[in-house]
Scaffold this active site. Structure first.
Site, PDB file in Angstrom:
ATOM      1  N   LYS A  49      45.632  40.831  29.469  1.00 58.23           N
ATOM      2  CA  LYS A  49      44.580  41.655  28.882  1.00 58.23           C
ATOM      3  C   LYS A  49      43.457  40.702  28.478  1.00 58.23           C
ATOM      4  O   LYS A  49      43.715  39.522  28.204  1.00 58.23           O
ATOM      5  CB  LYS A  49      45.159  42.361  27.649  1.00 58.23           C
ATOM      6  CG  LYS A  49      44.166  43.141  26.811  1.00 58.23           C
ATOM      7  CD  LYS A  49      43.770  44.449  27.451  1.00 58.23           C
ATOM      8  CE  LYS A  49      42.575  45.080  26.749  1.00 58.23           C
ATOM      9  NZ  LYS A  49      41.937  46.128  27.569  1.00 58.23           N
ATOM     10  N   ALA A  75      38.401  53.881  27.821  1.00 59.45           N
ATOM     11  CA  ALA A  75      37.610  53.087  26.877  1.00 59.45           C
ATOM     12  C   ALA A  75      38.591  52.651  25.800  1.00 59.45           C
ATOM     13  O   ALA A  75      38.768  53.304  24.785  1.00 59.45           O
ATOM     14  CB  ALA A  75      36.471  53.897  26.274  1.00 59.45           C
ATOM     15  N   VAL A  76      39.296  51.561  26.117  1.00 58.20           N
ATOM     16  CA  VAL A  76      40.304  51.044  25.182  1.00 58.20           C
ATOM     17  C   VAL A  76      39.597  50.250  24.083  1.00 58.20           C
ATOM     18  O   VAL A  76      40.024  50.247  22.921  1.00 58.20           O
ATOM     19  CB  VAL A  76      41.326  50.170  25.937  1.00 58.20           C
ATOM     20  CG1 VAL A  76      42.302  49.500  24.982  1.00 58.20           C
ATOM     21  CG2 VAL A  76      42.074  51.005  26.966  1.00 58.20           C
ATOM     22  N   CYS A 133      33.263  44.312  31.443  1.00 59.99           N
ATOM     23  CA  CYS A 133      33.764  45.549  30.831  1.00 59.99           C
ATOM     24  C   CYS A 133      32.550  46.453  30.536  1.00 59.99           C
ATOM     25  O   CYS A 133      31.607  46.022  29.882  1.00 59.99           O
ATOM     26  CB  CYS A 133      34.511  45.225  29.548  1.00 59.99           C
ATOM     27  SG  CYS A 133      35.000  46.704  28.666  1.00 59.99           S
ATOM     28  N   LYS A 168      34.757  37.360  36.527  1.00 58.55           N
ATOM     29  CA  LYS A 168      34.958  38.754  36.940  1.00 58.55           C
ATOM     30  C   LYS A 168      33.682  39.535  36.676  1.00 58.55           C
ATOM     31  O   LYS A 168      33.241  39.666  35.538  1.00 58.55           O
ATOM     32  CB  LYS A 168      36.128  39.377  36.183  1.00 58.55           C
ATOM     33  CG  LYS A 168      36.385  40.828  36.608  1.00 58.55           C
ATOM     34  CD  LYS A 168      37.664  41.360  36.001  1.00 58.55           C
ATOM     35  CE  LYS A 168      37.878  42.807  36.382  1.00 58.55           C
ATOM     36  NZ  LYS A 168      39.090  43.344  35.761  1.00 58.55           N
ATOM     37  N   GLY A 245      39.791  46.996  42.554  1.00 62.46           N
ATOM     38  CA  GLY A 245      39.208  48.327  42.410  1.00 62.46           C
ATOM     39  C   GLY A 245      39.818  49.300  43.399  1.00 62.46           C
ATOM     40  O   GLY A 245      39.572  49.217  44.595  1.00 62.46           O
TER      41      GLY A 245
HETATM   42  C1  LIG Z   1      43.043  50.998  30.762  1.00 57.96           C
HETATM   43  C2  LIG Z   1      42.276  49.899  31.398  1.00 57.96           C
HETATM   44  C3  LIG Z   1      42.038  48.736  30.695  1.00 57.96           C
HETATM   45  C4  LIG Z   1      41.314  47.697  31.256  1.00 57.96           C
HETATM   46  N1  LIG Z   1      41.102  46.558  30.540  1.00 57.96           N
HETATM   47  C5  LIG Z   1      40.457  45.514  31.114  1.00 57.96           C
HETATM   48  C6  LIG Z   1      40.308  44.289  30.426  1.00 57.96           C
HETATM   49  O1  LIG Z   1      40.768  44.098  29.293  1.00 57.96           O
HETATM   50  N2  LIG Z   1      39.636  43.285  31.040  1.00 57.96           N
HETATM   51  C7  LIG Z   1      39.132  43.421  32.307  1.00 57.96           C
HETATM   52  O2  LIG Z   1      38.558  42.460  32.823  1.00 57.96           O
HETATM   53  N3  LIG Z   1      39.285  44.559  32.996  1.00 57.96           N
HETATM   54  C8  LIG Z   1      39.933  45.617  32.421  1.00 57.96           C
HETATM   55  N4  LIG Z   1      40.105  46.777  33.134  1.00 57.96           N
HETATM   56  C9  LIG Z   1      39.577  46.870  34.509  1.00 57.96           C
HETATM   57  C10 LIG Z   1      40.633  46.508  35.540  1.00 57.96           C
HETATM   58  O3  LIG Z   1      41.050  45.165  35.391  1.00 57.96           O
HETATM   59  C11 LIG Z   1      40.131  46.706  36.962  1.00 57.96           C
HETATM   60  O4  LIG Z   1      38.992  45.907  37.156  1.00 57.96           O
HETATM   61  C12 LIG Z   1      39.778  48.151  37.268  1.00 57.96           C
HETATM   62  O5  LIG Z   1      40.712  49.016  36.669  1.00 57.96           O
HETATM   63  C13 LIG Z   1      39.709  48.434  38.759  1.00 57.96           C
HETATM   64  O6  LIG Z   1      40.950  48.231  39.383  1.00 57.96           O
HETATM   65  P1  LIG Z   1      41.964  49.451  39.704  1.00 57.96           P
HETATM   66  O7  LIG Z   1      41.157  50.512  40.381  1.00 57.96           O
HETATM   67  O8  LIG Z   1      43.026  48.858  40.566  1.00 57.96           O
HETATM   68  O9  LIG Z   1      42.490  49.920  38.408  1.00 57.96           O
HETATM   69  C14 LIG Z   1      40.813  47.834  32.576  1.00 57.96           C
HETATM   70  C15 LIG Z   1      41.053  49.008  33.281  1.00 57.96           C
HETATM   71  C16 LIG Z   1      41.781  50.034  32.728  1.00 57.96           C
HETATM   72  C17 LIG Z   1      42.028  51.302  33.522  1.00 57.96           C
END
Ligand SMILES: Cc1cc2nc3c(=O)[nH]c(=O)nc-3n(C[C@H](O)[C@H](O)[C@H](O)COP(=O)(O)O)c2cc1C
Ligand code: FES
Lengths: 309, 270
Positions: A49, A75-76, A133, A168, A245
C-alpha cells in the site's frame, strides 16, 4: 500443464522477476499478515500500500464500491500506518523470499525522501513513487500531473537512494511528458497507470456514493486507456514499463506487453476473483501459450511487439 | 460447517437499492430494520452469518449480520453505537438505502446435527436466520443468550414467527431478571458440551476469548463469530485482517475456529 518457468522470467529496473505478474498497490499491503496473503497468490513481487511518513487516516466508508460496468470506484484516502511499518513488511517478504516494492507517498519532496530512506535502510527491493492517486488532497496526481514536479520528486528520491526507483504515473494530459521527466530524473522504470478520477451517484437516494464524492476508477473500464499510455510512452522512450489498469485475463496482460510493458500489475481482478491463486496461474498459462504462438522464447522478445512494422 | 464462498462478486459488491419497510426500536438501544429490494429482478440467497454493508448516504457504511430473510425482504437487528447506527435509526419508512452483500462466508449445521449456541448481547442478531436453516436441515439448536440488563431482551420467536420446534433458548442476565443470573459463559458451565456436534459463540470479544480458552483447545468443532473493523467488505482495504493469520474477516469469516483466531482474541482487552 506446467508453466515454462524460463519463458516467463522477466526483469524490471534491475529486479529479476520469476514472471511478469505483481499486485497493484492498494490491495492489502500494509501489515505482515497482508504480505503473507498476497504472497500466497503466487505473484512474482509484492507492492505495498502507499506508505506516507506518518500514520494517515482514510475517509469514512463507503471507500470502495463495485460498479455495474465491472469496474471499482474507490476513495480510501491513502490510509496507512506510516513508515514505521516498513521494517515488518520487508521482514515478512524476506521470510517468504519474494521481492518487495514499497509504494511511497508524500505531500512534498521531503516526505517522499523520508519514506524512501526508510525503505532503503530496511533493504526493500525497490521503491514505487505514487505520483498519481487521483483523489487524496495534497498527494498523488495533485503533484504528478505537473511534469516539473515529477522531475523534482523523482530527482530528490533517486539522488539519495541506491535501490531502484519506479515512478507510478496517472492519467493526465501531459503524462508522456511526465514520463520523460521521471526518466530524466533517474527513474529506472515507470508504472502506468493509476486509477482515473471518477464518481458515481446513486439514483435512488440521489447521493454521490463515495463519502469523498470523487474517487478513482479501476478495473476493465480503464484498460484501453492504460494500454494507450503504455504504448505512447514506450514509443517515445523505449523505457522499462509496468503496465497497470484493468488486467483480468492473459489477453489484457499480453496487450500490455505488446504495447511495451515488461511486467504487469493486477489489482481489481485479484479482488473480484473467486480464487486469486487460480487467476494468477491462469494469466501466466495464457501468457505462456501466447509467447509460444508467436515463437517468442522469453517475455523480453514480446515487449513492444505492437510497435514493429 | 463453513459454507463455500459466494461467487459473482460484482452485484454483491455494488450498492443495490432497498426500500425501508420497518425501522423500529424493539428493546433498549436495539432496533429492527426491515428492507425490501427495489429491483424486482434482484435475488439474494443469504446464509446464516453472512453480513451486509448498509450504506447510510453521506454518513457511513455499516456491516450488519443478516438476522432473517424472507424472499426479497432482509431483516437486521442493530444496536446504537456511533454516528452511523444513530443516523440509520432515523431513516424513515419508505426511504431508500443502499446495501452491499451478502458478504463473508455462511455457516450452518450439517443435516440432523445438534449445536450449542452462545450469544452475548446483540450477538443474537444472526440467530433467527440460523434457526430458520436448522428447521430446514432438521438440526437442533440449544441457545443461551446473555445480556447485561434484561431490558435488552426481545422475543425472536414472535418477531420472526419462528415455530417452537428445533430450538430452545435460555435467557441469562446480569441483573438477575431472567432464567439464569450472571454471565452467559457461566451459565453454560453446567452444560455437557460433549452431547453436541459443535458449539459456536458470538458476542463481545472478551466473552469469545473466555469461551475459546474453555472449549476451543480440546475441541475441533468450536467456532466463534468475530467482529473486527470492517470498511470495504470486499477483501481490499485490509482493515479486517486477523492477527498472525492470512485470513480476512470479510472474506473468510466472520466465523472461525477458535484455533484460527487465538492471537486475534489475545489482543482483546482483559
Ligand atoms: C481500493 C484501491 C486502493 C488503491 N490504493 C492505491 C495506493 O495506495 N497507491 C497506488 O499507487 N495505487 C493505488 N490504487 C491504484 C491501483 O494500484 C491500480 O493502479 C489501479 O487500481 C488500476 O489497476 P487495476 O485496474 O488492476 O485495479 C488503488 C486502487 C484501488 C481500487
Ligand atoms: S473490510 Fe476491507 S478487506 Fe475486509
Amino acid at each position: 500443464m506446467a508453466l515454462n518457468r524460463l519463458a516467463l522470467m522477466t526483469s524490471l529496473a534491475g529486479i529479476e522477476l520469476r514472471h511478469p505478474l505483481m499486485n497493484a498497490s492498494g490491495f492489502l499491503g500494509y501489515t505482515r499478515e497482508h504480505v503473507h496473503r498476497l504472497a500466497s497468490y503466487g505473484l512474482s513481487a509484492i507492492v505495498t500500500k502507499t506508505i506516507t511518513p506518518y500514520a494517515k487516516e482514510g475517509y469514512e466508508p463507503p471507500i470502495i464500491v463495485a460498479l455495474r460496468n465491472g469496474g471499482l470506484l474507490n476513495a480510501v484516502g491513502l490510509e496507512n500506518p506510516g513508515k514505521k511499518c516498513i521494517a515488518e513488511l520487508v521482514e515478512e517478504a524476506r521470510k517468504i523470499n519474494v521481492p518487495l516494492i514499497i509504494s511511497v507517498g508524500g505531500r512534498n519532496e521531503e516526505e517522499f525522501v523520508e519514506v524512501a530512506i526508510e525503505a532503503e535502510e530496511n533493504s526493500a527491493t525497490a521503491i514505487e513513487l505514487n505520483l498519481s492517486c487521483p483523489h487524496t488532497k495534497g498527494y498523488g496526481l495533485e503533484i504528478g500531473s505537473d511534469p516539473n514536479n515529477v522531475f523534482s520528486v523523482v530527482k530528490a528520491v533517486a539522488s539519495v537512494t541506491r535501490i531502484p526507483v519506479i515512478a507510478k504515473l496517472g492519467l493526465s494530459d501531459r503524462v508522456v511528458e511526465s514520463a520523460g521527466k521521471a526518466l530524466e530524473a533517474g527513474a529506472k522504470g515507470l508504472t502506468l497507470i493509476n486509477t482515473v478520477k471518477a464518481m458515481a451517484i446513486d439514483v435512488h437516494t440521489l447521493k454521490p456514493i463515495l463519502t469523498n464524492i470523487f474517487g478513482g476508477l479501476s478495473g476493465p473500464p480503464i484498460h484501453p486507456i492504460a494500454v494507450r499510455v503504455v504504448y505512447e510512452v514506450f514509443k517515445e522512450y523505449r523505457s522499462e514499463i509496468i503496465g497497470c489498469g484493468g488486467v483480468s485475463s492473459w489477453i489484457d496482460a499480453a496487450e500490455f506487453i505488446a504495447a511495451g510493458a515488461k511486467a504487469v500489475q493486477v489489482g481489481t481482478a485479484l479482488a473480484l476473483a473467486n480464487n486469486p491463486q487460480d487467476l494468477v496461474s491462469n494469466i501466466l498459462q495464457g501468457l505462456q501459450h501466447w509467447l509460444e504462438l508467436h515463437g517468442y522464447k522469453v517475455v523480453e522478445e514480446a515487449v513492444g511487439s505492437a510497435h514493429r512494422v | 460447517m463453513l459454507l463455500e464462498k459466494d461467487e459473482n462478486k460484482i452485484p454483491r459488491f455494488s450498492f443495490r437499492p432497498f426500500k425501508i419497510i420497518e425501522n423500529i426500536q424493539i428493546a433498549s438501544n436495539t432496533f429492527l430494520l426491515v428492507v425490501e429490494s427495489a429491483n424486482s429482478l434482484d435475488h439474494f440467497s443469504a446464509k446464516p452469518f453472512n453480513f451486509f454493508n448498509i450504506w447510510v448516504p453521506r454518513v457511513d457504511e455499516i456491516p450488519l449480520s443478516i438476522a432473517y430473510q424472507n424472499g426479497k425482504r432482509l431483516f437486521f437487528l442493530y444496536k446504537l453505537r456511533g454516528l452511523g447506527t444513530k443516523t440509520l435509526a432515523q431513516q424513515k419508512v419508505g426511504s431508500f438505502i443502499g446495501i452491499k452483500g451478502p458478504l463473508g462466508r455462511g455457516f450452518e449445521p450439517k443435516r440432523s446435527e445438534k449445536w450449542l449456541i452462545v450469544a452475548g448481547g446483540i450477538g443474537i442478531a444472526p440467530i433467527p436466520m440460523l434457526i430458520k436453516r436448522a428447521l430446514e436441515l432438521d438440526a437442533k439448536l440449544d441457545i443461551f443468550w446473555g445480556v447485561r440488563v434484561s431490558t435488552e431482551f426481545f422475543d425472536i420467536a414472535k418477531i420472526f414467527g419462528l415455530p417452537n420446534e428445533a430450538w430452545s433458548i435460555v435467557r441469562v442476565s446480569e441483573d438477575c431478571m431472567a432464567d439464569f443470573c450472571g454471565l452467559v459463559i457461566d451459565a453454560i458451565r453446567s452444560v455437557n458440551v460433549d452431547k453436541y456436534d459443535g458449539i459456536i459463540a458470538i458476542g463481545p470479544q472478551e466473552m469469545l476469548k473466555t469461551f475459546c480458552k474453555q472449549y476451543g483447545e480440546s475441541r475441533e468443532n468450536t467456532y466463534v463469530s468475530l467482529e473486527t473493523i470492517v470498511k470495504c467488505g470486499m477483501g481490499i482495504c485490509g482493515s479486517c485482517y486477523i492477527r498472525e493469520s492470512e485470513k480476512l474477516l470479510c472474506v473468510d469469516g466472520p466465523v472461525f475456529r477458535c484455533s484460527e483466531v487465538a492471537k486475534q482474541l489475545e489482543g482483546a482487552s482483559a
